[in-house]
Design an enzyme around this catalytic site. Structure first.
Site, PDB file in Angstrom:
ATOM      1  N   ARG A   1     -13.840  10.303   7.762  1.00 57.55           N
ATOM      2  CA  ARG A   1     -14.117   9.414   6.622  1.00 57.55           C
ATOM      3  C   ARG A   1     -15.372   8.571   6.792  1.00 57.55           C
ATOM      4  O   ARG A   1     -16.122   8.359   5.849  1.00 57.55           O
ATOM      5  CB  ARG A   1     -12.940   8.461   6.425  1.00 57.55           C
TER       6      ARG A   1
ATOM      7  N   ARG B   1      -9.703   5.668  11.338  1.00 53.04           N
ATOM      8  CA  ARG B   1      -8.390   6.314  11.262  1.00 53.04           C
ATOM      9  C   ARG B   1      -8.494   7.749  10.749  1.00 53.04           C
ATOM     10  O   ARG B   1      -9.208   8.017   9.772  1.00 53.04           O
ATOM     11  CB  ARG B   1      -7.487   5.515  10.312  1.00 53.04           C
TER      12      ARG B   1
ATOM     13  N   ALA C   1       0.219   5.557  -1.568  1.00 53.49           N
ATOM     14  CA  ALA C   1      -0.265   6.644  -0.711  1.00 53.49           C
ATOM     15  C   ALA C   1      -0.135   7.961  -1.456  1.00 53.49           C
ATOM     16  O   ALA C   1       0.892   8.243  -2.068  1.00 53.49           O
ATOM     17  CB  ALA C   1       0.526   6.675   0.587  1.00 53.49           C
TER      18      ALA C   1
ATOM     19  N   HIS D   1     -12.806   4.119   2.268  1.00 54.69           N
ATOM     20  CA  HIS D   1     -12.496   5.481   1.817  1.00 54.69           C
ATOM     21  C   HIS D   1     -13.667   5.978   0.985  1.00 54.69           C
ATOM     22  O   HIS D   1     -14.168   5.256   0.126  1.00 54.69           O
ATOM     23  CB  HIS D   1     -11.205   5.483   0.985  1.00 54.69           C
TER      24      HIS D   1
ATOM     25  N   SER E   1       0.827  -1.227   0.000  1.00 61.22           N
ATOM     26  CA  SER E   1       0.000   0.000   0.000  1.00 61.22           C
ATOM     27  C   SER E   1       0.847   1.258   0.000  1.00 61.22           C
ATOM     28  O   SER E   1       0.458   2.285  -0.564  1.00 61.22           O
ATOM     29  CB  SER E   1      -0.914   0.018   1.232  1.00 61.22           C
ATOM     30  N   THR E   2       2.011   1.189   0.662  1.00 59.65           N
ATOM     31  CA  THR E   2       2.811   2.413   0.836  1.00 59.65           C
ATOM     32  C   THR E   2       3.000   3.164  -0.486  1.00 59.65           C
ATOM     33  O   THR E   2       2.800   4.374  -0.562  1.00 59.65           O
ATOM     34  CB  THR E   2       4.186   2.057   1.448  1.00 59.65           C
TER      35      THR E   2
ATOM     36  N   HIS F   1     -10.356   0.344   2.390  1.00 62.43           N
ATOM     37  CA  HIS F   1      -9.129   1.125   2.246  1.00 62.43           C
ATOM     38  C   HIS F   1      -8.098   0.842   3.323  1.00 62.43           C
ATOM     39  O   HIS F   1      -6.920   0.674   3.026  1.00 62.43           O
ATOM     40  CB  HIS F   1      -9.507   2.604   2.271  1.00 62.43           C
TER      41      HIS F   1
ATOM     42  N   GLU G   1      -6.483  17.847   5.351  1.00 67.11           N
ATOM     43  CA  GLU G   1      -7.355  16.730   4.949  1.00 67.11           C
ATOM     44  C   GLU G   1      -8.501  16.624   5.938  1.00 67.11           C
ATOM     45  O   GLU G   1      -8.501  17.297   6.976  1.00 67.11           O
ATOM     46  CB  GLU G   1      -6.559  15.423   4.891  1.00 67.11           C
TER      47      GLU G   1
HETATM   48  C1  LIG Z   1      -4.291   4.099  -2.400  1.00 69.21           C
HETATM   49  C2  LIG Z   1      -3.834   4.349  -0.993  1.00 69.21           C
HETATM   50  C3  LIG Z   1      -3.584   5.651  -0.559  1.00 69.21           C
HETATM   51  C4  LIG Z   1      -3.151   5.892   0.740  1.00 69.21           C
HETATM   52  N1  LIG Z   1      -2.834   7.168   1.131  1.00 69.21           N
HETATM   53  C5  LIG Z   1      -2.299   7.375   2.365  1.00 69.21           C
HETATM   54  C6  LIG Z   1      -1.814   8.651   2.747  1.00 69.21           C
HETATM   55  O1  LIG Z   1      -1.838   9.602   1.975  1.00 69.21           O
HETATM   56  N2  LIG Z   1      -1.293   8.787   3.994  1.00 69.21           N
HETATM   57  C7  LIG Z   1      -1.230   7.763   4.896  1.00 69.21           C
HETATM   58  O2  LIG Z   1      -0.743   7.938   6.014  1.00 69.21           O
HETATM   59  N3  LIG Z   1      -1.669   6.540   4.530  1.00 69.21           N
HETATM   60  C8  LIG Z   1      -2.189   6.325   3.299  1.00 69.21           C
HETATM   61  N4  LIG Z   1      -2.608   5.076   2.947  1.00 69.21           N
HETATM   62  C9  LIG Z   1      -2.426   3.978   3.891  1.00 69.21           C
HETATM   63  C10 LIG Z   1      -0.969   3.627   3.954  1.00 69.21           C
HETATM   64  O3  LIG Z   1      -0.439   3.673   2.645  1.00 69.21           O
HETATM   65  C11 LIG Z   1      -0.747   2.243   4.539  1.00 69.21           C
HETATM   66  O4  LIG Z   1      -1.444   2.108   5.738  1.00 69.21           O
HETATM   67  C12 LIG Z   1       0.733   2.025   4.807  1.00 69.21           C
HETATM   68  O5  LIG Z   1       1.472   2.270   3.632  1.00 69.21           O
HETATM   69  C13 LIG Z   1       0.959   0.599   5.280  1.00 69.21           C
HETATM   70  O6  LIG Z   1       2.340   0.371   5.326  1.00 69.21           O
HETATM   71  P1  LIG Z   1       2.857  -1.058   5.755  1.00 69.21           P
HETATM   72  O7  LIG Z   1       4.328  -1.012   5.649  1.00 69.21           O
HETATM   73  O8  LIG Z   1       2.261  -1.424   7.043  1.00 69.21           O
HETATM   74  O9  LIG Z   1       2.221  -2.051   4.675  1.00 69.21           O
HETATM   75  P2  LIG Z   1       2.364  -2.095   3.076  1.00 69.21           P
HETATM   76  O10 LIG Z   1       2.940  -0.872   2.518  1.00 69.21           O
HETATM   77  O11 LIG Z   1       1.049  -2.541   2.556  1.00 69.21           O
HETATM   78  O12 LIG Z   1       3.426  -3.244   2.877  1.00 69.21           O
HETATM   79  C14 LIG Z   1       3.130  -4.577   3.214  1.00 69.21           C
HETATM   80  C15 LIG Z   1       4.277  -5.437   2.770  1.00 69.21           C
HETATM   81  O13 LIG Z   1       4.110  -6.777   3.265  1.00 69.21           O
HETATM   82  C16 LIG Z   1       4.355  -7.693   2.225  1.00 69.21           C
HETATM   83  N5  LIG Z   1       3.636  -8.950   2.516  1.00 69.21           N
HETATM   84  C17 LIG Z   1       2.316  -9.132   2.721  1.00 69.21           C
HETATM   85  N6  LIG Z   1       2.065 -10.443   2.952  1.00 69.21           N
HETATM   86  C18 LIG Z   1       3.248 -11.093   2.898  1.00 69.21           C
HETATM   87  C19 LIG Z   1       3.637 -12.443   3.019  1.00 69.21           C
HETATM   88  N7  LIG Z   1       2.769 -13.446   3.240  1.00 69.21           N
HETATM   89  N8  LIG Z   1       4.946 -12.750   2.883  1.00 69.21           N
HETATM   90  C20 LIG Z   1       5.866 -11.797   2.624  1.00 69.21           C
HETATM   91  N9  LIG Z   1       5.539 -10.490   2.498  1.00 69.21           N
HETATM   92  C21 LIG Z   1       4.256 -10.145   2.627  1.00 69.21           C
HETATM   93  C22 LIG Z   1       3.873  -6.983   0.974  1.00 69.21           C
HETATM   94  O14 LIG Z   1       4.399  -7.558  -0.181  1.00 69.21           O
HETATM   95  C23 LIG Z   1       4.399  -5.574   1.264  1.00 69.21           C
HETATM   96  O15 LIG Z   1       5.780  -5.490   0.950  1.00 69.21           O
HETATM   97  C24 LIG Z   1      -3.035   4.812   1.647  1.00 69.21           C
HETATM   98  C25 LIG Z   1      -3.301   3.516   1.229  1.00 69.21           C
HETATM   99  C26 LIG Z   1      -3.683   3.273  -0.082  1.00 69.21           C
HETATM  100  C27 LIG Z   1      -3.945   1.868  -0.524  1.00 69.21           C
END
Ligand SMILES: Cc1cc2nc3c(=O)[nH]c(=O)nc-3n(C[C@H](O)[C@H](O)[C@H](O)COP(=O)(O)OP(=O)(O)OC[C@H]3O[C@@H](n4cnc5c(N)ncnc54)[C@H](O)[C@@H]3O)c2cc1C
Length: 557
Positions: free
Chosen positions: A295, A391, A59, A242, A55-56, A356, A126
């Site tokens: 939201r 959130r 964003a 969202h 997801s990151t 979302h 926002e």
């Molecule tokens: C379209 C969109 C827009 C957004 N905009 C914002 C914003 O503007 N500001 C904000 O704060 N947040 C925003 N968010 C939310 C935010 O992006 C996420 O909450 C945040 O990026 C999550 O980060 P993370 O590192 O926890 O997970 P992610 O970035 O989702 O990374 C998860 C990782 O785990 C790995 N993984 C999953 N399962 C397995 C497995 N079984 N084995 C090995 N690897 C695995 C994936 O491949 C990935 O590398 C948005 C989200 C989306 C989808």
């Protein structure tokens, strides 16, 4: 009954790699943890796709932090608590907003380039934020810039990144986590990652739903494997929808496009208005903050308007801004709309809600610690309690950094104090369990599951729909058990197991609060439900888990 492990394996026959820190996931949370841990031991990132997928990267809006003189952690705390609808953990929010500004500055030192004017960071507004406090990159490409900067730092480091490595299960012994069983997709073989510490940073579970903004890798694997290993899961019923995903349809199939492209909340922050199909602005009728309401309120209002006008979307009107201004401020949104034949400066954008953000997840304390020794969680996979029932926009990238840092600090202390982990791997041997060789294609089962979740466990829930959803999910789980071994079957099993727990939690919460709405219990019930639902597995023997989890109902802290 479900199996403790997704697959049968004999550790003595599997290639082993030993590290101090094994991190599952390479989004902001995983990369951040790896950068914090490097220099304090060996570090591996296990990630199931290419390293930047999660997801990151998608964003858009940005990262919230009290960075300007008019703002303060206290104001940020208040906005977060208000949006969270009575379920935020105040202490966790206090940590988030107090440590947040330092982490954003650290991110800049790590190479992230945020938009500036006259040498100062540009701050955007926002929904439900009382002040402009969101830093962003290249207009609407914050996540892409964050991933770029952090991956560049990782590439300079000695962190081993294992891409296309599907994390299958956490290995546990004597109530402590000793690593992760991985499956190398290109090599078609198991790899055992032994770790002094394991950190789950595997993101949320938006893909449980048919209509979502989350990329396809975001399937809740971390929460499902943590549950099988005995970790507590909290607040699963709270999935944020969202309000404004682009309401696009695949022209060849007529199906809704998945994942959905997001139209960032920052667009409403810049003055865009929501109109119903008759061209009438409706948000002022629902909330004093109108388009900038939290939201959950905006999604609920959109749903009502869609219902009243018998349509599948509403309209987001940005036409008060010039073409050049939109192109400059929201380049990705502008380009994507144009690709869909929409000129956002000349016509309103069709939008509708989409799954979302997963507020619930692996329950952690303030240092990312779980109830299993040597197992930590952070980012969207974790439930620190900062988001409560809803959130606040742009708090999640921040959460990944703040609690990622704390998790690594706590893990380092633990590693320094404890003897190295010495598992008896022969005792983890899991005998062959019979699996089928046929059945419906996994893609079809996945779609069925996502459809059930979207229709029956989505924006508006009821006892009847949820009961029926559990039955259907059970049927899908039975079908999944017949699939041949492999990442697709394991991923689907994770999704079905977690989906069932989400539906059960939603069934239990007989009220409406934040992102959880029940047509049969339309009001919040503070007396009974200002509480968290916490689920754990019920172990039958060492290899089988009762499908019905143990349920704890805990007071809000
Ligand atoms: C379209 C969109 C827009 C957004 N905009 C914002 C914003 O503007 N500001 C904000 O704060 N947040 C925003 N968010 C939310 C935010 O992006 C996420 O909450 C945040 O990026 C999550 O980060 P993370 O590192 O926890 O997970 P992610 O970035 O989702 O990374 C998860 C990782 O785990 C790995 N993984 C999953 N399962 C397995 C497995 N079984 N084995 C090995 N690897 C695995 C994936 O491949 C990935 O590398 C948005 C989200 C989306 C989808």
């Amino acid at each position: 009954m479900i199996s403790r492990y997704l697959t049968s394996f004999d550790p003595s026959r599997i290639r082993q790699l030993k590290y101090d820190y094994v991190i599952l996931g390479s989004g902001i949370a995983g990369l951040w943890c790896a950068l914090e841990a490097m220099g304090h031991g060996s570090v591996a990132i296990v990630t199931k796709g290419p390293r930047d997928e999660g997801s990151t990267k998608y964003a858009q809006g940005g990262i919230a932090a009290a960075l300007c003189p008019q703002d303060s952690p206290a104001l940020h705390l208040q906005d977060t608590m208000d949006a969270g609808a009575g379920l935020c953990n105040r202490e966790a929010v206090s940590v988030l907003v107090t440590e947040g500004p330092q982490r954003v500055k650290q991110l800049v030192r790590r190479g992230a380039e945020f938009d500036q004017e006259n040498g100062q960071l540009v701050l955007a507004r926002e929904g439900a934020h009382g002040i402009r406090r969101i830093v962003r990159a290249q207009g609407d490409q914050t996540g892409r810039e964050v991933e770029r900067a952090l991956i560049a730092e990782i590439q300079k480091s000695r962190v081993d990144v294992h891409e296309k490595m599907f994390g299958v299960d956490l290995l546990t012994q004597r109530d402590e986590c000793v690593g992760v069983l991985g499956w190398s997709v290109p090599k078609g073989e198991f790899v055992l990652f032994r770790g002094e510490v394991t950190i789950i940073a595997s993101g949320g579970a938006g893909q449980l739903f048919d209509v979502t903004t989350n990329p396809t890798v975001v399937t809740g694997d971390g929460a499902a494997m943590a549950f099988r290993a005995g970790a507590q899961l909290q607040d699963l019923e709270f999935m944020q929808f969202h309000p404004t995903a682009l309401a696009s349809v695949d022209e060849s199939s007529g199906d809704s496009v998945s994942p959905k492209f997001l139209i960032s909340e920052a667009v409403r922050g810049e003055g865009a208005q929501l109109l119903n199909l008759h061209g009438e602005r409706f948000m002022p009728h629902y909330h004093p903050l109108a388009e900038l309401a939290p939201r959950d309120v905006v999604s609920k209002s959109i749903l009502e308007e869609m219902h009243k006008t018998h349509t599948k979307h509403v309209l987001l009107d940005l036409t008060a801004h010039s073409r050049e201004a939109i192109q400059h401020r929201f380049p990705t949104i502008f380009r994507t709309c144009e690709e869909q034949g929409i000129d956002p400066s000349a016509q309103p954008i069709p939008v509708s809600p989409a799954a979302h953000y997963t507020m619930g997840g692996v329950k952690t304390g303030l240092n990312g610690e779980t109830n299993i020794r040597r197992l930590y969680a952070c980012g969207e996979a974790a439930c620190t309690g900062v988001h409560g029932a809803n959130r606040l926009a742009s708090n999640s990238l921040l959460e990944g950094m703040v609690f990622g840092s704390r998790a690594v600090t706590a893990a380092r202390r633990m590693v320094d104090r404890q003897q190295p982990v010495a598992p008896d791997l022969s005792a983890i041997f899991v005998p062959t369990c019979p699996r089928g060789r046929e059945g419906k294609p996994p893609e079809r089962l996945r779609k069925e599951l996502q459809t059930v979740m979207w229709r029956q466990v989505g924006l508006l829930r009821s006892d009847e729909a949820l009961q029926d959803a559990v039955t259907r999910i059970d049927m899908i789980q039975a079908e999944t058990a017949r699939l041949p071994e492999g990442p697709k079957a394991w991923e689907l099993t994770n999704m079905a197991q977690l989906a069932r727990l989400v539906a059960l939690s939603a069934l239990l919460r007989t009220e409406s609060r934040g992102a959880h709405r029940r047509s049969d219990y339309p009001e919040p019930d503070n007396r009974r439900w200002r509480k968290h639902i916490v689920l754990t597995r019920r172990l039958i023997d060492n290899l089988q888990i009762d499908a019905e989890p143990d349920i704890l109902v805990e007071d809000v802290k």
